[in-house]
Design a protein around this motif. Structure first.
Motif, PDB file in Angstrom:
ATOM      1  N   LEU A 151       0.471  -0.680   0.203  1.00  0.00           N
ATOM      2  CA  LEU A 151      -0.127  -0.058  -0.367  1.00  0.00           C
ATOM      3  C   LEU A 151       1.099   1.248  -0.375  1.00  0.00           C
ATOM      4  O   LEU A 151       2.153   1.383   0.392  1.00  0.00           O
ATOM      5  N   ARG A 152       0.397   1.988  -0.687  1.00  0.00           N
ATOM      6  CA  ARG A 152       1.143   3.444  -0.912  1.00  0.00           C
ATOM      7  C   ARG A 152       0.237   4.621  -0.419  1.00  0.00           C
ATOM      8  O   ARG A 152      -0.948   4.967  -1.075  1.00  0.00           O
ATOM      9  N   PHE A 153       0.341   5.022   1.459  1.00  0.00           N
ATOM     10  CA  PHE A 153       0.078   5.710   1.649  1.00  0.00           C
ATOM     11  C   PHE A 153       0.400   7.437   1.468  1.00  0.00           C
ATOM     12  O   PHE A 153       1.316   7.476   1.691  1.00  0.00           O
ATOM     13  N   ILE A 154      -0.543   7.986   0.841  1.00  0.00           N
ATOM     14  CA  ILE A 154       0.360   9.277   0.858  1.00  0.00           C
ATOM     15  C   ILE A 154      -0.876  10.988   1.528  1.00  0.00           C
ATOM     16  O   ILE A 154      -2.632  10.290   1.905  1.00  0.00           O
ATOM     17  N   ASP A 155      -0.221  11.407   2.068  1.00  0.00           N
ATOM     18  CA  ASP A 155      -0.784  12.276   3.459  1.00  0.00           C
ATOM     19  C   ASP A 155      -1.061  13.777   2.600  1.00  0.00           C
ATOM     20  O   ASP A 155      -0.498  13.992   2.225  1.00  0.00           O
ATOM     21  N   THR A 156      -1.585  14.331   2.773  1.00  0.00           N
ATOM     22  CA  THR A 156      -2.423  14.883   2.117  1.00  0.00           C
ATOM     23  C   THR A 156      -2.619  16.576   2.754  1.00  0.00           C
ATOM     24  O   THR A 156      -2.195  16.099   4.129  1.00  0.00           O
ATOM     25  N   ALA A 157      -2.246  17.721   2.408  1.00  0.00           N
ATOM     26  CA  ALA A 157      -2.502  18.723   3.015  1.00  0.00           C
ATOM     27  C   ALA A 157      -4.137  18.694   3.311  1.00  0.00           C
ATOM     28  O   ALA A 157      -5.273  18.122   2.604  1.00  0.00           O
ATOM     29  N   GLY A 158      -4.360  19.371   5.253  1.00  0.00           N
ATOM     30  CA  GLY A 158      -5.579  19.727   5.427  1.00  0.00           C
ATOM     31  C   GLY A 158      -6.786  20.429   4.111  1.00  0.00           C
ATOM     32  O   GLY A 158      -6.042  22.112   3.588  1.00  0.00           O
ATOM     33  N   ILE A 159      -8.041  19.817   3.704  1.00  0.00           N
ATOM     34  CA  ILE A 159      -8.723  20.621   3.209  1.00  0.00           C
ATOM     35  C   ILE A 159      -9.588  22.620   4.016  1.00  0.00           C
ATOM     36  O   ILE A 159      -9.900  21.559   4.790  1.00  0.00           O
ATOM     37  N   ARG A 160      -9.718  22.754   3.775  1.00  0.00           N
ATOM     38  CA  ARG A 160      -9.881  24.222   4.701  1.00  0.00           C
ATOM     39  C   ARG A 160      -9.941  25.497   3.429  1.00  0.00           C
ATOM     40  O   ARG A 160      -9.190  25.319   1.930  1.00  0.00           O
ATOM     41  N   LYS A 161     -10.925  26.314   2.955  1.00  0.00           N
ATOM     42  CA  LYS A 161     -10.573  27.602   2.319  1.00  0.00           C
ATOM     43  C   LYS A 161      -9.488  28.183   3.232  1.00  0.00           C
ATOM     44  O   LYS A 161      -9.561  29.172   4.030  1.00  0.00           O
ATOM     45  N   THR A 162      -8.721  28.561   2.300  1.00  0.00           N
ATOM     46  CA  THR A 162      -7.807  29.651   2.052  1.00  0.00           C
ATOM     47  C   THR A 162      -6.858  30.607   1.654  1.00  0.00           C
ATOM     48  O   THR A 162      -7.258  30.176   0.323  1.00  0.00           O
TER      49      THR A 162
END
Length: 510
Positions: free
Chosen positions: A273-284
């Motif tokens: 498995l290739r886990f991909i941690d991503t940026a948190g989703i929010r308006k910025t």
């Protein structure tokens, strides 16, 4: 890298200093003689030794002192990996010893091998076809049982045999059509157009099955992509670190810490498995963070599995808003969503005390969330976890193993794992689609034609005519193009540039 030079090459096949022994490979017309000049054996010389024999001997340095005692495995052409005379010298793994032996071989006329040159010679000498040669690198790079099984099937020729059968069928069709061209004036038809079209359509379906398998094959080879998605400070980075057992991603109470994707592989149940941690989703309005969020959304769309992380310590309205975003942006028909209600420890849910689990009234909110999701999608996969304490992670790993295995399916069938093969198969399918169209009869209404009908025109009772859409020479040309693309996979049709690109990424000594 040159396509082929009939000289003798040598290289370490193992990394010096990382084990008890190292192996140095030598291949070429003078391999046995060179090995015999640097290794002194008590009973007979290496150059006179039969193939499939191992000789014990001693290598001396320039001062005449013992450099090492070695074992030399002898392979005589054509019964060797490369198809040439070859030897493998096993010595102690000291970098000093390995370097000394290689230097002596070079001094006696050997050339240091380029990356992948031994396998390239095996291909050029007919020991492997190109698809099998590429599978060698896949076997070496396999990081899971499933990837190893697929690579070994390709190395043993299962994939190649399937493609060869397709080529043989197309080659017969091409031969019959080109034979007709030699008798065009006699209006002779050697091949039934309906039978040809049926065979072409079946070949297209077969190729489409192979190209459709590329998504699974690529996931097996590089890891099933698992995107970790959620709002800022939902605990995504903490989850990644807990799953892989190390501080891979930066964890902070400051929102928006993760700006770019962080990837790490993990083997679960024989599937990578290739886990991909991503940026948190929010308006910025912060430009760098916004770019990170755009990449997060892209990775989410490409993932086979989405771990939707929601912070269940937030108020109910915000929590539901985060979950709605996941449900609306995940393609539930093609992707698997595992909804993770994280930070349950903050609610007092999932804390272990005296071997039991206790909770408080906030658990009712979690139950309400579960009911909300169940009403939105059938068979929702919801897991309550605490990435911080580890609660629920064993359940998550079990679900991931089952989900990944269901995506991969059986590895007994032929899977396409190479992007070059995928492109060649896709191009072959396009060419065959033109062949199928060219073999389809075109109905021409009565009175719509002028002049003398072509030899391939047939008249119907209603006065209309049925004519082959394309003449045999154009159909044959499209068949030859399809053959060209299939041949490029097996190596029947190659260029120096293609070979260079394939073998340049091999390790030296292989």
């Amino acid at each position: 890298m040159p396509v082929y030079k009939q000289d003798t090459i040598c290289a370490p096949a193992t990394i010096p200093g990382t084990g008890a022994i190292s192996v140095i490979r030598v291949s070429g017309p003078d391999a046995l003689e060179m090995a015999g000049r640097i290794v002194s054996c008590k009973n007979g010389s290496i150059s006179e030794c039969d193939g499939y024999r191992i000789k014990y001997g001693t290598v001396l340095d320039e001062a005449g002192e013992i450099l090492d005692d070695v074992l030399v495995s002898v392979f005589r052409a054509p019964h060797s990996y490369t198809g040439e005379n070859s030897v493998e010298i096993s010595c102690h793994a000291s970098p000093y010893i390995v370097s000394g032996i290689v230097q002596k071989l070079v001094r006696y006329g050997a050339r240091c091998a380029a990356p992948g040159e031994f396998t390239q010679r095996a291909f050029l000498n007919g020991k492997l076809d190109l698809a099998q040669a590429e599978a060698v690198a896949d076997v070496i790079a396999a990081q899971s049982k499933s990837a190893h099984k697929v690579a070994m099937n390709q190395l043993k020729g299962g994939y190649s045999n399937e493609l060869k059968q397709l080529r043989d069928n197309l080659l017969k069709m091409t031969s019959l059509l080109e034979l007709e061209l030699d008798f065009s004036e006699e209006d002779v038809e050697f091949a039934s157009r309906s039978e040809l079209r049926s065979l072409v359509d079946e070949t297209i379906r077969h190729i489409n099955r192979l190209t459709d398998s590329f998504r699974v094959g690529n996931a097996l080879k590089n890891g099933v992509p698992v995107a970790i998605i959620g709002s800022v400070n939902a605990g995504k980075s903490t989850l990644l670190n807990s799953l892989i057992g190390e501080e891979r991603a930066i964890v902070s109470d400051v929102a928006g810490t993760t700006r770019d994707t962080v990837e790490e592989t993990f083997n679960i149940g024989g599937v990578l498995l290739r886990f991909i941690d991503t940026a948190g989703i929010r308006k910025t309005d912060e430009i760098v963070e916004r770019i990170g969020i755009e990449r997060a959304l892209k990775k989410m769309s490409e993932a086979s599995i989405v771990l939707g992380v929601a912070d269940c310590s937030r108020n109910y309205e915000n929590l539901i808003s985060d979950i709605k975003f996941l449900l609306e942006n995940v393609n539930l028909e093609e992707q698997r969503l595992l909804l993770l209600l994280n930070k349950c420890d903050v609610l007092g849910y999932g804390n272990v005390k005296n071997g039991s689990i206790f909770d408080n009234k906030n658990v009712n909110m979690v139950n309400n969330v579960v009911s909300f999701v169940d009403n939105k999608i059938n068979n929702a996969d919801i897991i309550t976890i605490s990435a911080k304490t580890g609660f629920g992670l064993s359940t998550l790993l079990e679900r991931l193993s089952v989900t990944a295995s269901s995506i991969i399916g059986t590895t007994d069938s032929t899977l396409v794992t190479n992007i070059r093969h995928y492109e060649a198969l896709s191009n072959a399918a396009v060419a065959l689609s033109r062949v199928s169209a060219g073999l389809s009869p075109a109905i021409i209404p009565s009175g719509a034609t002028s002049g003398t009908p072509s030899p391939s025109t047939n008249f119907s009772d209603d006065g209309s005519t049925h004519a082959t859409a394309l003449p045999p020479d154009l159909i044959a040309q499209d068949l030859r193009e399809a053959l060209h693309h299939l041949g490029s996979i097996l190596g029947d049709i190659t260029t120096d540039e293609v070979l260079g690109n394939i073998f340049k990424n091999f390790c030296i000594g292989k």
